[in-house]
Design a protein around this motif. Structure first.
Motif, PDB file in Angstrom:
ATOM      1  N   THR A 163       0.846  -1.188   0.000  1.00 45.30           N
ATOM      2  CA  THR A 163       0.000   0.000   0.000  1.00 45.30           C
ATOM      3  C   THR A 163       0.888   1.247   0.000  1.00 45.30           C
ATOM      4  O   THR A 163       1.740   1.384   0.880  1.00 45.30           O
ATOM      5  CB  THR A 163      -0.917   0.016   1.239  1.00 45.30           C
ATOM      6  OG1 THR A 163      -1.711  -1.161   1.245  1.00 45.30           O
ATOM      7  CG2 THR A 163      -1.811   1.247   1.246  1.00 45.30           C
ATOM      8  N   PRO A 164       0.712   2.136  -0.977  1.00 43.31           N
ATOM      9  CA  PRO A 164       1.526   3.356  -1.020  1.00 43.31           C
ATOM     10  C   PRO A 164       1.222   4.261   0.178  1.00 43.31           C
ATOM     11  O   PRO A 164       0.117   4.270   0.715  1.00 43.31           O
ATOM     12  CB  PRO A 164       1.105   4.042  -2.317  1.00 43.31           C
ATOM     13  CG  PRO A 164       0.223   3.102  -3.041  1.00 43.31           C
ATOM     14  CD  PRO A 164      -0.211   2.043  -2.101  1.00 43.31           C
ATOM     15  N   SER A 165       2.207   5.034   0.578  1.00 41.26           N
ATOM     16  CA  SER A 165       2.053   5.938   1.721  1.00 41.26           C
ATOM     17  C   SER A 165       0.872   6.878   1.561  1.00 41.26           C
ATOM     18  O   SER A 165       0.183   7.193   2.529  1.00 41.26           O
ATOM     19  CB  SER A 165       3.332   6.758   1.914  1.00 41.26           C
ATOM     20  OG  SER A 165       4.385   5.932   2.330  1.00 41.26           O
ATOM     21  N   ALA A 166       0.608   7.325   0.353  1.00 38.04           N
ATOM     22  CA  ALA A 166      -0.483   8.272   0.112  1.00 38.04           C
ATOM     23  C   ALA A 166      -1.857   7.658   0.383  1.00 38.04           C
ATOM     24  O   ALA A 166      -2.828   8.373   0.578  1.00 38.04           O
ATOM     25  CB  ALA A 166      -0.416   8.792  -1.325  1.00 38.04           C
ATOM     26  N   ARG A 167      -1.957   6.320   0.399  1.00 34.62           N
ATOM     27  CA  ARG A 167      -3.246   5.651   0.614  1.00 34.62           C
ATOM     28  C   ARG A 167      -3.336   4.939   1.967  1.00 34.62           C
ATOM     29  O   ARG A 167      -4.366   4.353   2.278  1.00 34.62           O
ATOM     30  CB  ARG A 167      -3.492   4.633  -0.500  1.00 34.62           C
ATOM     31  CG  ARG A 167      -3.650   5.284  -1.868  1.00 34.62           C
ATOM     32  CD  ARG A 167      -4.088   4.311  -2.922  1.00 34.62           C
ATOM     33  NE  ARG A 167      -5.157   3.415  -2.547  1.00 34.62           N
ATOM     34  CZ  ARG A 167      -6.460   3.706  -2.565  1.00 34.62           C
ATOM     35  NH1 ARG A 167      -6.859   4.879  -2.949  1.00 34.62           N
ATOM     36  NH2 ARG A 167      -7.355   2.808  -2.222  1.00 34.62           N
ATOM     37  N   ILE A 168      -2.294   4.985   2.770  1.00 34.50           N
ATOM     38  CA  ILE A 168      -2.268   4.189   4.004  1.00 34.50           C
ATOM     39  C   ILE A 168      -3.327   4.646   5.011  1.00 34.50           C
ATOM     40  O   ILE A 168      -3.810   3.851   5.807  1.00 34.50           O
ATOM     41  CB  ILE A 168      -0.857   4.169   4.630  1.00 34.50           C
ATOM     42  CG1 ILE A 168      -0.723   3.005   5.613  1.00 34.50           C
ATOM     43  CG2 ILE A 168      -0.533   5.473   5.315  1.00 34.50           C
ATOM     44  CD1 ILE A 168      -0.831   1.644   4.996  1.00 34.50           C
ATOM     45  N   GLY A 169      -3.744   5.891   4.963  1.00 34.98           N
ATOM     46  CA  GLY A 169      -4.778   6.373   5.876  1.00 34.98           C
ATOM     47  C   GLY A 169      -6.141   5.774   5.605  1.00 34.98           C
ATOM     48  O   GLY A 169      -7.049   5.878   6.420  1.00 34.98           O
ATOM     49  N   ARG A 170      -6.320   5.113   4.460  1.00 41.69           N
ATOM     50  CA  ARG A 170      -7.596   4.494   4.087  1.00 41.69           C
ATOM     51  C   ARG A 170      -7.613   2.988   4.319  1.00 41.69           C
ATOM     52  O   ARG A 170      -8.596   2.337   3.983  1.00 41.69           O
ATOM     53  CB  ARG A 170      -7.873   4.762   2.611  1.00 41.69           C
ATOM     54  CG  ARG A 170      -7.929   6.220   2.274  1.00 41.69           C
ATOM     55  CD  ARG A 170      -8.103   6.427   0.802  1.00 41.69           C
ATOM     56  NE  ARG A 170      -7.898   7.827   0.479  1.00 41.69           N
ATOM     57  CZ  ARG A 170      -7.657   8.265  -0.717  1.00 41.69           C
ATOM     58  NH1 ARG A 170      -7.592   7.435  -1.728  1.00 41.69           N
ATOM     59  NH2 ARG A 170      -7.478   9.544  -0.931  1.00 41.69           N
ATOM     60  N   VAL A 171      -6.511   2.451   4.849  1.00 44.67           N
ATOM     61  CA  VAL A 171      -6.369   0.999   5.004  1.00 44.67           C
ATOM     62  C   VAL A 171      -6.006   0.682   6.450  1.00 44.67           C
ATOM     63  O   VAL A 171      -5.198   1.385   7.061  1.00 44.67           O
ATOM     64  CB  VAL A 171      -5.245   0.480   4.062  1.00 44.67           C
ATOM     65  CG1 VAL A 171      -5.041  -1.004   4.226  1.00 44.67           C
ATOM     66  CG2 VAL A 171      -5.551   0.824   2.619  1.00 44.67           C
ATOM     67  N   ALA A 172      -6.588  -0.375   6.985  1.00 49.11           N
ATOM     68  CA  ALA A 172      -6.218  -0.822   8.331  1.00 49.11           C
ATOM     69  C   ALA A 172      -4.789  -1.350   8.295  1.00 49.11           C
ATOM     70  O   ALA A 172      -4.395  -2.039   7.354  1.00 49.11           O
ATOM     71  CB  ALA A 172      -7.170  -1.929   8.787  1.00 49.11           C
ATOM     72  N   CYS A 173      -3.997  -1.002   9.311  1.00 48.35           N
ATOM     73  CA  CYS A 173      -2.620  -1.483   9.340  1.00 48.35           C
ATOM     74  C   CYS A 173      -2.109  -1.555  10.769  1.00 48.35           C
ATOM     75  O   CYS A 173      -2.688  -0.983  11.684  1.00 48.35           O
ATOM     76  CB  CYS A 173      -1.707  -0.603   8.489  1.00 48.35           C
ATOM     77  SG  CYS A 173      -1.429   1.044   9.148  1.00 48.35           S
ATOM     78  N   SER A 174      -1.015  -2.298  10.928  1.00 43.71           N
ATOM     79  CA  SER A 174      -0.311  -2.386  12.207  1.00 43.71           C
ATOM     80  C   SER A 174       1.106  -1.912  12.004  1.00 43.71           C
ATOM     81  O   SER A 174       1.683  -2.096  10.928  1.00 43.71           O
ATOM     82  CB  SER A 174      -0.273  -3.837  12.709  1.00 43.71           C
ATOM     83  OG  SER A 174      -1.537  -4.254  13.106  1.00 43.71           O
TER      84      SER A 174
END
Length: 121
Positions: free
Chosen positions: A7-18
């Protein structure tokens, strides 16, 4: 050949992550990614807007996109929310037992096994 997805950094705010912060690096696994991305320092790629519990980080928090240091192939059984599993992989990578991949080798599909580890840590 296995397709790698990060997932690109520009889209990480839209994806669940740890994220796991170990040994001066940030290890991030987002839902749907097939690799674990490694950043130098304590990196949070988006703004920290909603903070439910604020713990002391092991360094200054760097906000915004950062250069990728390496990618690590995600084990099939590892889920994005498995922080213990992510911590185990992070510690193994730092100890030099996990196979690192440089961003260029990762995206080009070439193996990084023959590269020196000293340059990507």
């Amino acid at each position: 050949m296995t397709t790698r997805f990060l997932t690109p950094s520009a889209r990480i705010g839209r994806v669940a992550c740890s994220r796991v912060f170990e040994g001066g690096h940030t290890f991030r696994l987002a839902a749907g990614d097939t690799v674990i991305v490694v950043f130098r320092g304590v990196c949070i790629e988006e703004k920290r807007v909603l903070v439910l519990v604020d713990r002391r980080f092991p360094g200054v928090v760097i906000e915004g996109p950062q250069p990728v240091v390496a990618t690590i192939p995600k084990p099939l059984g590892l889920q994005w929310a498995d922080d213990r599993g992510l911590t185990t992989i992070a510690r193994a990578w730092l100890a030099g037992t996990a196979p690192p991949r440089t961003p260029n080798a990762s995206w080009a599909g070439r193996s990084a096994a023959g590269r020196e580890r000293g340059g990507v840590r």
